[in-house]
Design a protein around this motif. Structure first.
Motif, PDB file in Angstrom:
ATOM      1  N   ASP A  29       1.135  11.035  -3.531  1.00  0.00           N
ATOM      2  CA  ASP A  29      -0.141  11.693  -3.799  1.00  0.00           C
ATOM      3  C   ASP A  29      -0.629  12.469  -2.575  1.00  0.00           C
ATOM      4  OD1 ASP A  29      -0.138  10.555  -6.296  1.00  0.00           O
ATOM      5  OD2 ASP A  29      -1.397   8.854  -5.714  1.00  0.00           O
ATOM      6  N   ASP A  65       2.054   1.988  -3.392  1.00  0.00           N
ATOM      7  CA  ASP A  65       0.992   2.509  -4.245  1.00  0.00           C
ATOM      8  C   ASP A  65       0.679   3.970  -3.944  1.00  0.00           C
ATOM      9  OD1 ASP A  65       0.823   0.044  -5.433  1.00  0.00           O
ATOM     10  OD2 ASP A  65      -0.869  -0.635  -4.219  1.00  0.00           O
ATOM     11  N   ILE A  66       0.734   4.325  -2.651  1.00  0.00           N
ATOM     12  CA  ILE A  66       0.354   5.683  -2.247  1.00  0.00           C
ATOM     13  C   ILE A  66       1.352   6.708  -2.774  1.00  0.00           C
ATOM     14  CG2 ILE A  66       0.131   7.194  -0.229  1.00  0.00           C
ATOM     15  CD1 ILE A  66      -1.029   4.711   1.233  1.00  0.00           C
ATOM     16  N   GLN A  95      -9.350   6.470  -3.078  1.00  0.00           N
ATOM     17  CA  GLN A  95      -9.015   5.363  -3.967  1.00  0.00           C
ATOM     18  C   GLN A  95      -8.605   4.128  -3.181  1.00  0.00           C
ATOM     19  OE1 GLN A  95      -9.317   5.308  -7.432  1.00  0.00           O
ATOM     20  NE2 GLN A  95      -8.998   3.117  -7.054  1.00  0.00           N
ATOM     21  N   GLN A  96      -7.787   4.330  -2.136  1.00  0.00           N
ATOM     22  CA  GLN A  96      -7.353   3.203  -1.316  1.00  0.00           C
ATOM     23  C   GLN A  96      -8.537   2.550  -0.600  1.00  0.00           C
ATOM     24  OE1 GLN A  96      -4.284   1.677  -0.507  1.00  0.00           O
ATOM     25  NE2 GLN A  96      -3.498   2.696  -2.332  1.00  0.00           N
ATOM     26  N   GLU A 103      -6.297  12.721  -2.592  1.00  0.00           N
ATOM     27  CA  GLU A 103      -6.183  12.032  -3.874  1.00  0.00           C
ATOM     28  C   GLU A 103      -6.072  10.518  -3.699  1.00  0.00           C
ATOM     29  OE1 GLU A 103      -2.810  13.804  -5.725  1.00  0.00           O
ATOM     30  OE2 GLU A 103      -3.785  15.753  -6.052  1.00  0.00           O
ATOM     31  N   TYR A 104      -5.280  10.099  -2.698  1.00  0.00           N
ATOM     32  CA  TYR A 104      -5.054   8.654  -2.562  1.00  0.00           C
ATOM     33  C   TYR A 104      -6.031   7.975  -1.614  1.00  0.00           C
ATOM     34  CZ  TYR A 104      -2.642   9.016   2.018  1.00  0.00           C
ATOM     35  OH  TYR A 104      -2.330   9.209   3.335  1.00  0.00           O
ATOM     36  N   TRP A 105      -6.564   8.704  -0.624  1.00  0.00           N
ATOM     37  CA  TRP A 105      -7.323   8.043   0.442  1.00  0.00           C
ATOM     38  C   TRP A 105      -8.603   7.392  -0.089  1.00  0.00           C
ATOM     39  CZ3 TRP A 105      -6.899   5.847   4.886  1.00  0.00           C
ATOM     40  CH2 TRP A 105      -8.007   5.623   5.687  1.00  0.00           C
ATOM     41  N   ASP A 111       0.829  -1.199   0.000  1.00  0.00           N
ATOM     42  CA  ASP A 111       0.000   0.000   0.000  1.00  0.00           C
ATOM     43  C   ASP A 111       0.867   1.253   0.000  1.00  0.00           C
ATOM     44  OD1 ASP A 111      -2.228  -1.591   0.084  1.00  0.00           O
ATOM     45  OD2 ASP A 111      -2.452  -1.482   2.252  1.00  0.00           O
TER      46      ASP A 111
END
Length: 705
Positions: free
Chosen positions: A534, A530-531, A542-543, A538-540, A527
């Motif tokens: 960002d 991947d993060i 999506q995760q 933006e990432y939260w 993870d």
């Protein structure tokens, strides 16, 4: 008078090595048993090669083997007549180099010391790979001491082969021969040995040792006590050494090393012991001394007023020490105490921020078990809370011995009953972990980038106690910290506001500010990759969408990891400030669970654990008209006389301060451990809690009031 105490006698290196080899010269167990570094041994040989002075040796003419042991690792058969009092490091080093025997290092591993010699440049070196491959060096000077002729022939032959078979000039051979002969002549290097005579008492010998070493490398009180033990209770000193050595190995490893079956060792996940560690606990339990200098004077039987040695007092203190040591070294006691550390949420040595907290904790646990008779299961829970307190407040970070003596004295003054011990320890915990400490001091202590400090490791301990999960993962923090099954790449600390985002887009340059512990959370390694860099908003999302773990589980994880409502839209400074307070709350909740055998999560935790996606925020309820602006809010069941008002922008106005959530407003009204949605009731022509209005607003069948 001097002649009655000692005399001077010449010994060559050959004499010394032969004496050690036969057992005539032996090492009394009144010194630290570990040899110098290889570099220092190299310098010793180099000085002797050049004829420089290297210091004197001191022996004691005493045939008593009870207080002596062999240098090296092999047993000797001949009775000892010379015991080494000063110069043990030099003598051990010489014997190891000349005879090629293995010596014990500080970690109790065995090593054969090797020194190389270059006859062409007359240099000595600790061999590295380049030297081992080079024909310019005699790779182990032991070959010279065994047979200088063979060593010279082998060296010249190897040198000529490396040069394509070209024969060396006679002058070069002569220089090599002279250098090798000069090295071999080190065996004839002469020492003037000071020999103490047989009539010198053991206490005098110990006193001489202390005086000699006090003038050189400053020894600690631990060294002095171990010296004293070697003179008056050598078996006890050896037991301390053996216990410390065994703490480095599993029973299987020690069985293999010693060649005999070992059923138990004190090895653990938290602390590798040395004899001084164990000694500290022994004198605390047996002699009620935390300050080792005081313990040393007491063990010697020294009268504070007359400064004279009183043999009867010395024997009394030794008896107390023996009793304490018997308790400290008992396997059952040590194993039960380790359960205390684990119960307090600790999993690995990386979480131990103070060795003294572990050691004094063991001493206090033993006093509770042995002297106060506290049942072991009750003692485990009580001392787990005490240890949690001691570590998170850095109880022994300053004057550890002074604080330790205060703790021992407090217990020593009590009547020896379980209730007295329980009340004393509980009172100490409550005195230190006050409400203000949790609300003010701990959040401030979390204002740091130190992830190995007491505050952050206390938070990690709380997560293990709470059986918390890693953020956005089904893996638990407890499993991640389990020292027996840590993967190479599993879980790591992730910057919630990523480093590059803070640097490149927000302009932060301070590493300390970027690496604040309040900006770090435990996530799975994949993870974190991947993060990347960002922005949080933006990432939260999506995760969260990718994980698909459901709102109830996500809510629990957000609470465990201290993520404020709407955290992705906060400024970095606002986020850090709010998260520090939330991390402190989680830590306190972990301590609550540790303290209460009938633990139930506080309302705030229950609220997070049962959250559902359809539940609206307070601001949304104001916007939809469920709670119109201007509505008065009063505490349910009249806990206080406070009256709050709903503002146009969906906040709660209380005493001229706006709060964005019912929880914040409830805390401001003095309710720190309740659900704010249950705390406040709205006056809408009839009182209803905000929680009831929220459920109605969620339900499609309910019509707004």
């Amino acid at each position: 008078m001097m002649s009655e105490t000692f005399g001077h006698h010449p010994w060559t290196v050959s004499d010394l090595v032969a004496g050690v080899d036969s057992g005539r010269v032996r090492l009394p167990d009144i010194q630290r048993p570990f040899v110098w570094s290889n570099a220092k041994i190299r310098d010793l040989v180099d000085s002797m090669y050049r004829g420089f002075p290297v210091g004197q040796l001191m022996f004691w003419e005493n045939a008593d083997e009870l207080h002596a042991r062999s240098i090296g690792v092999d047993a000797k058969t001949q009775g000892a007549s010379m015991q080494v009092i000063d110069g043990q490091q030099r003598l051990t080093s010489l014997y190891a180099v000349v005879k090629g025997v293995a010596v014990l290092r500080e970690d109790y591993s065995e090593e054969r010391v090797v020194i190389s010699f270059n006859p062409l440049t007359e240099r000595f070196a600790v061999p590295d790979n380049a030297i081992r491959r080079s024909s310019d060096w005699v790779h182990d000077i032991r070959a010279v001491f065994e047979s200088p002729i063979d060593a010279r022939s082998d060296y010249i032959e190897g040198l000529e082969q490396a040069r394509g078979g070209e024969r060396l000039e006679r002058s070069a051979e002569r220089e090599i021969e002279e250098a090798i002969n000069r090295l071999n002549h080190v065996l004839a290097y002469g020492f003037q040995v000071v020999q103490l005579k047989p009539n010198v008492s053991r206490e005098t010998v110990a006193d001489i040792f202390v005086r000699i070493n006090s003038e050189g490398v400053k020894l600690s009180s631990t060294d002095f006590i171990l010296t004293w033990l070697s003179v008056f209770w050598e078996q006890g000193r050896q037991e301390l050494e053996d216990f410390a050595k065994a703490s480095r190995f599993t029973p299987q490893e020690l069985t293999r090393i010693q060649g005999e079956r070992v059923a138990w060792t004190p090895k653990n996940a938290f602390l590798t012991l040395d004899p001084g560690h164990v000694l500290r606990v022994v004198v605390a339990v047996g002699n009620k001394r935390a300050q080792l200098q005081d313990a040393y004077n007491a063990l010697r039987g020294r009268d504070r007023r007359t400064r004279q040695i009183v043999p009867e007092e010395r024997e009394r203190q030794l008896a107390l020490l023996k009793t304490g040591q018997a308790h400290v070294l008992k396997p059952h006691h040590w194993d039960e105490y380790l359960k205390v550390i684990e119960r307090a949420g600790m999993r690995t040595s990386a979480m131990i921020t103070s060795k003294n907290a572990v050691l004094f904790g063991y001493a206090i646990w033993l006093l509770g078990r042995v002297e106060f008779g506290v049942p072991v299961d009750e003692l485990r829970e009580l001392m787990a809370r005490w240890y949690f307190m001691a570590q998170i407040t850095a109880r022994y970070s300053g004057s550890a011995e002074t604080r330790g003596q205060e703790d021992i004295n407090r217990l020593d003054a009590l009547e020896r009953t379980p209730a007295q011990f329980r009340d004393a320890i509980t009172g100490q915990i409550e005195t230190n972990l006050t409400d203000d400490w949790w609300r003010v001091t701990l959040p401030e202590d979390l204002h740091t980038s130190n992830t190995t400090g007491p505050a952050y490791t206390g938070y990690l301990a709380a997560l293990t106690i709470l059986d918390a999960e890693v953020l956005l993962s089904t893996l638990t923090v407890k499993d991640w910290l389990d020292p027996s099954r840590r993967p190479v790449k599993g879980v790591e600390k992730h910057h919630l506001f990523p480093k590059d985002y803070l640097k490149q887009r927000l302009g932060y340059t301070s590493t300390r500010q970027i690496n604040q512990v309040a900006n770090q959370a435990l996530v799975e390694w994949s993870d974190n990759i991947d993060i990347s860099s960002d922005a949080p908003n933006e990432y939260w999302t999506q995760q969260v969408d990718d994980k698909g773990m459901g709102e109830e589980r996500l809510a629990r994880q957000r609470w465990w990891h201290g993520l404020p409502d709407g955290w992705t839209d906060l400024t970095y400074e606002e986020f850090l400030d709010q998260r520090r307070r939330l991390l402190a709350e989680v830590t306190r909740e972990g301590f609550r669970k540790l303290s209460d055998p009938n633990y139930r999560p506080s309302p705030a935790v229950v609220s997070a654990a049962t959250a559902e996606a359809a539940l609206p925020t307070f601001e949304q309820m104001v916007r939809t008209g469920t709670i119109p602006p201007g509505t008065y809010l009063i505490p349910t069941d009249g806990q206080t006389d406070s009256i709050a008002e709903v503002t146009e922008d969906g906040a709660i106005l209380l005493d001229d301060v706006e709060y964005r959530s019912p929880d914040d407003a409830a805390r401001a009204d003095g309710a720190h451990e309740v659900d704010g949605w249950l705390y406040w009731s709205a006056d809408l022509g009839g009182e209803a809690t905000l929680a009831e209005l929220r459920r109605r607003d969620q339900s499609p069948q309910a019509s707004p009031e």
